[in-house]
Design a protein around this motif. Structure first.
Motif, PDB file in Angstrom:
ATOM      1  N   MET A 119       3.573   5.927  11.720  1.00 57.90           N
ATOM      2  CA  MET A 119       4.149   5.100  10.663  1.00 57.90           C
ATOM      3  C   MET A 119       3.447   3.758  10.447  1.00 57.90           C
ATOM      4  SD  MET A 119       6.531   6.800   9.174  1.00 57.90           S
ATOM      5  CE  MET A 119       7.501   5.540   8.355  1.00 57.90           C
ATOM      6  N   PRO A 120       3.099   2.988  11.490  1.00 61.05           N
ATOM      7  CA  PRO A 120       2.533   1.647  11.212  1.00 61.05           C
ATOM      8  C   PRO A 120       1.214   1.660  10.458  1.00 61.05           C
ATOM      9  CG  PRO A 120       3.323   1.792  13.475  1.00 61.05           C
ATOM     10  CD  PRO A 120       3.347   3.188  12.931  1.00 61.05           C
ATOM     11  N   GLY A 121       0.494   2.774  10.441  1.00 62.37           N
ATOM     12  CA  GLY A 121      -0.806   2.784   9.778  1.00 62.37           C
ATOM     13  C   GLY A 121      -0.837   3.505   8.456  1.00 62.37           C
ATOM     14  N   LEU A 122       0.326   3.729   7.829  1.00 58.83           N
ATOM     15  CA  LEU A 122       0.350   4.532   6.611  1.00 58.83           C
ATOM     16  C   LEU A 122      -0.195   3.795   5.392  1.00 58.83           C
ATOM     17  CD1 LEU A 122       3.728   6.482   6.802  1.00 58.83           C
ATOM     18  CD2 LEU A 122       1.427   7.249   7.367  1.00 58.83           C
ATOM     19  N   ALA A 123      -0.063   2.481   5.352  1.00 59.29           N
ATOM     20  CA  ALA A 123      -0.561   1.730   4.193  1.00 59.29           C
ATOM     21  C   ALA A 123      -2.081   1.641   4.278  1.00 59.29           C
ATOM     22  CB  ALA A 123       0.064   0.337   4.156  1.00 59.29           C
ATOM     23  N   SER A 124      -2.768   2.244   3.312  1.00 59.84           N
ATOM     24  CA  SER A 124      -4.233   2.278   3.310  1.00 59.84           C
ATOM     25  C   SER A 124      -4.748   1.446   2.140  1.00 59.84           C
ATOM     26  CB  SER A 124      -4.738   3.717   3.204  1.00 59.84           C
ATOM     27  OG  SER A 124      -6.141   3.755   3.061  1.00 59.84           O
ATOM     28  N   ALA A 125      -5.201   0.229   2.430  1.00 57.36           N
ATOM     29  CA  ALA A 125      -5.761  -0.613   1.373  1.00 57.36           C
ATOM     30  C   ALA A 125      -7.066  -0.026   0.854  1.00 57.36           C
ATOM     31  CB  ALA A 125      -5.986  -2.032   1.907  1.00 57.36           C
ATOM     32  N   PHE A 126      -7.854   0.581   1.739  1.00 56.07           N
ATOM     33  CA  PHE A 126      -9.122   1.172   1.309  1.00 56.07           C
ATOM     34  C   PHE A 126      -8.892   2.315   0.323  1.00 56.07           C
ATOM     35  CE2 PHE A 126     -12.158   4.652   1.936  1.00 56.07           C
ATOM     36  CZ  PHE A 126     -13.321   4.045   1.511  1.00 56.07           C
ATOM     37  N   LEU A 150      -0.875   0.874 -10.355  1.00 60.53           N
ATOM     38  CA  LEU A 150      -1.666  -0.315 -10.677  1.00 60.53           C
ATOM     39  C   LEU A 150      -2.492  -0.133 -11.948  1.00 60.53           C
ATOM     40  CD1 LEU A 150      -2.977  -1.353  -7.131  1.00 60.53           C
ATOM     41  CD2 LEU A 150      -1.218  -2.489  -8.498  1.00 60.53           C
ATOM     42  N   VAL A 151      -2.771   1.115 -12.337  1.00 56.06           N
ATOM     43  CA  VAL A 151      -3.647   1.364 -13.482  1.00 56.06           C
ATOM     44  C   VAL A 151      -2.862   1.821 -14.707  1.00 56.06           C
ATOM     45  CG1 VAL A 151      -5.589   2.733 -14.343  1.00 56.06           C
ATOM     46  CG2 VAL A 151      -5.614   1.877 -11.998  1.00 56.06           C
ATOM     47  N   PHE A 152      -1.937   2.747 -14.537  1.00 51.53           N
ATOM     48  CA  PHE A 152      -1.328   3.422 -15.678  1.00 51.53           C
ATOM     49  C   PHE A 152       0.123   3.036 -15.944  1.00 51.53           C
ATOM     50  CE2 PHE A 152      -4.542   6.504 -14.068  1.00 51.53           C
ATOM     51  CZ  PHE A 152      -5.399   6.443 -15.156  1.00 51.53           C
ATOM     52  N   VAL A 153       0.744   2.283 -15.070  1.00 56.56           N
ATOM     53  CA  VAL A 153       2.131   1.875 -15.275  1.00 56.56           C
ATOM     54  C   VAL A 153       2.145   0.400 -15.672  1.00 56.56           C
ATOM     55  CG1 VAL A 153       4.426   1.681 -14.249  1.00 56.56           C
ATOM     56  CG2 VAL A 153       2.933   3.584 -13.612  1.00 56.56           C
ATOM     57  N   ASP A 154       2.837   0.108 -16.740  1.00 58.01           N
ATOM     58  CA  ASP A 154       2.891  -1.267 -17.247  1.00 58.01           C
ATOM     59  C   ASP A 154       3.922  -2.051 -16.449  1.00 58.01           C
ATOM     60  OD1 ASP A 154       2.515  -3.529 -18.692  1.00 58.01           O
ATOM     61  OD2 ASP A 154       3.603  -2.854 -20.486  1.00 58.01           O
ATOM     62  N   ILE A 155       3.465  -2.650 -15.362  1.00 54.58           N
ATOM     63  CA  ILE A 155       4.334  -3.451 -14.514  1.00 54.58           C
ATOM     64  C   ILE A 155       3.804  -4.885 -14.508  1.00 54.58           C
ATOM     65  CG2 ILE A 155       5.057  -1.549 -13.027  1.00 54.58           C
ATOM     66  CD1 ILE A 155       2.970  -2.393 -11.026  1.00 54.58           C
ATOM     67  N   PHE A 189      -7.630   0.964  -3.045  1.00 59.49           N
ATOM     68  CA  PHE A 189      -8.719   0.316  -3.788  1.00 59.49           C
ATOM     69  C   PHE A 189      -9.650   1.352  -4.411  1.00 59.49           C
ATOM     70  CE2 PHE A 189     -13.110  -1.184  -3.791  1.00 59.49           C
ATOM     71  CZ  PHE A 189     -13.010  -2.303  -4.599  1.00 59.49           C
ATOM     72  N   LEU A 190     -10.059   2.351  -3.629  1.00 59.78           N
ATOM     73  CA  LEU A 190     -11.004   3.338  -4.142  1.00 59.78           C
ATOM     74  C   LEU A 190     -10.374   4.181  -5.258  1.00 59.78           C
ATOM     75  CD1 LEU A 190     -13.934   3.941  -3.410  1.00 59.78           C
ATOM     76  CD2 LEU A 190     -13.133   5.899  -2.085  1.00 59.78           C
ATOM     77  N   PHE A 191      -9.119   4.584  -5.079  1.00 57.18           N
ATOM     78  CA  PHE A 191      -8.436   5.346  -6.131  1.00 57.18           C
ATOM     79  C   PHE A 191      -8.290   4.509  -7.398  1.00 57.18           C
ATOM     80  CE2 PHE A 191      -6.398   8.130  -2.730  1.00 57.18           C
ATOM     81  CZ  PHE A 191      -7.153   9.226  -3.072  1.00 57.18           C
ATOM     82  N   ARG A 192      -7.938   3.252  -7.239  1.00 55.36           N
ATOM     83  CA  ARG A 192      -7.756   2.392  -8.414  1.00 55.36           C
ATOM     84  C   ARG A 192      -9.057   2.239  -9.177  1.00 55.36           C
ATOM     85  NH1 ARG A 192      -9.535  -3.003 -10.304  1.00 55.36           N
ATOM     86  NH2 ARG A 192      -7.876  -3.760 -11.686  1.00 55.36           N
ATOM     87  N   GLN A 193     -10.166   2.022  -8.481  1.00 55.59           N
ATOM     88  CA  GLN A 193     -11.449   1.882  -9.154  1.00 55.59           C
ATOM     89  C   GLN A 193     -11.848   3.173  -9.871  1.00 55.59           C
ATOM     90  OE1 GLN A 193     -11.125  -1.418  -8.877  1.00 55.59           O
ATOM     91  NE2 GLN A 193     -13.342  -1.427  -9.015  1.00 55.59           N
ATOM     92  N   HIS A 194     -11.516   4.313  -9.281  1.00 59.61           N
ATOM     93  CA  HIS A 194     -11.836   5.582  -9.937  1.00 59.61           C
ATOM     94  C   HIS A 194     -10.942   5.829 -11.146  1.00 59.61           C
ATOM     95  CE1 HIS A 194     -12.612   9.791 -10.686  1.00 59.61           C
ATOM     96  NE2 HIS A 194     -11.350  10.075 -10.439  1.00 59.61           N
ATOM     97  N   PHE A 195      -9.665   5.507 -11.039  1.00 57.24           N
ATOM     98  CA  PHE A 195      -8.743   5.747 -12.150  1.00 57.24           C
ATOM     99  C   PHE A 195      -9.130   4.939 -13.388  1.00 57.24           C
ATOM    100  CE2 PHE A 195      -4.999   6.928  -9.142  1.00 57.24           C
ATOM    101  CZ  PHE A 195      -5.639   8.128  -8.867  1.00 57.24           C
ATOM    102  N   VAL A 254      -3.700  -8.539  -3.762  1.00 56.29           N
ATOM    103  CA  VAL A 254      -3.072  -8.396  -2.442  1.00 56.29           C
ATOM    104  C   VAL A 254      -3.708  -7.230  -1.678  1.00 56.29           C
ATOM    105  CG1 VAL A 254      -0.931  -7.836  -1.246  1.00 56.29           C
ATOM    106  CG2 VAL A 254      -0.912  -9.454  -3.154  1.00 56.29           C
ATOM    107  N   VAL A 255      -3.976  -6.128  -2.387  1.00 53.16           N
ATOM    108  CA  VAL A 255      -4.638  -4.972  -1.746  1.00 53.16           C
ATOM    109  C   VAL A 255      -6.030  -5.356  -1.279  1.00 53.16           C
ATOM    110  CG1 VAL A 255      -5.541  -2.661  -2.156  1.00 53.16           C
ATOM    111  CG2 VAL A 255      -3.301  -3.298  -3.050  1.00 53.16           C
ATOM    112  N   VAL A 256      -6.765  -6.097  -2.109  1.00 49.66           N
ATOM    113  CA  VAL A 256      -8.107  -6.533  -1.721  1.00 49.66           C
ATOM    114  C   VAL A 256      -8.046  -7.449  -0.504  1.00 49.66           C
ATOM    115  CG1 VAL A 256     -10.150  -7.811  -2.466  1.00 49.66           C
ATOM    116  CG2 VAL A 256      -9.019  -6.251  -4.049  1.00 49.66           C
TER     117      VAL A 256
END
Length: 288
Positions: A156-163, A108-113, A166-172, A122-124
């Motif tokens: 498996m059902p709980g692997l997607a961590s929006a929190f 979300l931060v460093f790849v030009d997509i 979000f926190l990694f993206r804000q730090h990056f 969507v994550v928020v």
């Protein structure tokens, strides 16, 4: 020759002496008491017999520190099996959550997509959805896949961590772009840039996300209760319910002893990571 006498300058008022923030200290003391006193009562009650727990007026200190309740708890239910199941679910679940969160935030931060900001929204939005809403769809899917009473159904059902994402993206967003640009010029790909440059600069944030993930996985009760009904596959929080049904009458001293055994590992992890938790949670807090 006359001389004029200069008038004395008016005395400057002294600043008021700093008064201790009594109200702030009292509020802090009240908040600490609300959080700590239940834990203190739990530990003390784990050494009490049933007559001591129900005695009035309340008796805080136990008459004996003999670990009788702990012996009864470990002999009544297979705590060793519960601990292994919880450890596997916690280590694998928290580890995969952190890995997926790191890679998603990097993209979300460093790849030009295209539509990067849309995916971030969507994550928020996922942060705003209570997990209880998706319990029934997840249970139906796990049951159809035949994953009931299995580790994959538990994890498996709980692997997607929006929190975490979000926190990694804000730090990056706070990391210096010049370092990654220099690494790109030297021929480093995204995978190498992530693990050789981004991850070493994100220690506090990784510690914070790791602690939250570990605590969440270790203390999870509702989902394991739904997908696990065999004692040999139960985790520690679910296994404690077996103590409630022992002999038909709950012995709260034994239950408190079992609760202490469940709580101690999480507290140990917290004390190991506490120096980096605050720094990781506030990093990038004001970054847009």
């Amino acid at each position: 020759m006359s001389s004029a006498t200069a008038a004395p300058a008016p005395a400057q008022p002294r600043p008021p002496a700093a008064r201790p923030a009594v109200g702030g200290y009292l509020t802090l003391l009240l908040a600490v008491a609300v959080m700590v006193l239940p834990l203190v009562w739990m530990v003390l009650a784990s050494f009490k017999g049933m007559d001591e727990i129900y005695r009035l007026p309340i008796q805080w200190l136990p008459e004996s520190l003999a670990p009788t309740n702990y012996a009864t708890a470990t002999q009544t239910v297979p705590f060793g099996s519960f601990f292994v199941n919880s450890a596997i679910a916690t280590v694998v679940g928290a580890g995969l959550k952190m890995l997926l969160g790191l890679m998603t935030a990097y993209a979300l931060v460093f790849v030009d997509i295209p539509f990067r900001r849309f995916f971030f929204y969507v994550v928020v939005c996922a942060l705003l959805v209570p997990q209880q809403i998706v319990l029934i769809p997840n249970y139906a899917l796990v049951a159809q896949l035949g994953w009931l009473n299995t580790y994959q159904g538990l994890i498996m059902p709980g692997l997607a961590s929006a929190f975490g994402t979000f926190l990694f993206r804000q730090h990056f967003l706070t990391l210096p772009r010049s370092i990654l640009e220099a690494a790109e010029i030297d021929g480093a790909g995204h995978w190498r840039r992530l693990w050789r440059f981004v991850v070493p600069l994100s220690g506090p944030t990784i510690a914070a996300v790791g602690l939250v993930s570990i605590v969440t996985e270790w203390n999870d009760y509702l989902w394991p209760l739904l997908v696990i009904d065999r004692p040999e596959m139960m985790t520690l929080p679910v296994g404690l319910t077996l103590l409630m049904n022992f002999d038909g009458v709950p012995d709260w001293g034994v239950i408190m002893a079992g609760t202490v055994l469940v709580t101690v590992p999480v507290l140990a992890v917290f004390f190991l990571l506490q120096r980096r938790i605050v720094a990781g949670l506030v990093t990038g807090a004001v970054t847009g």
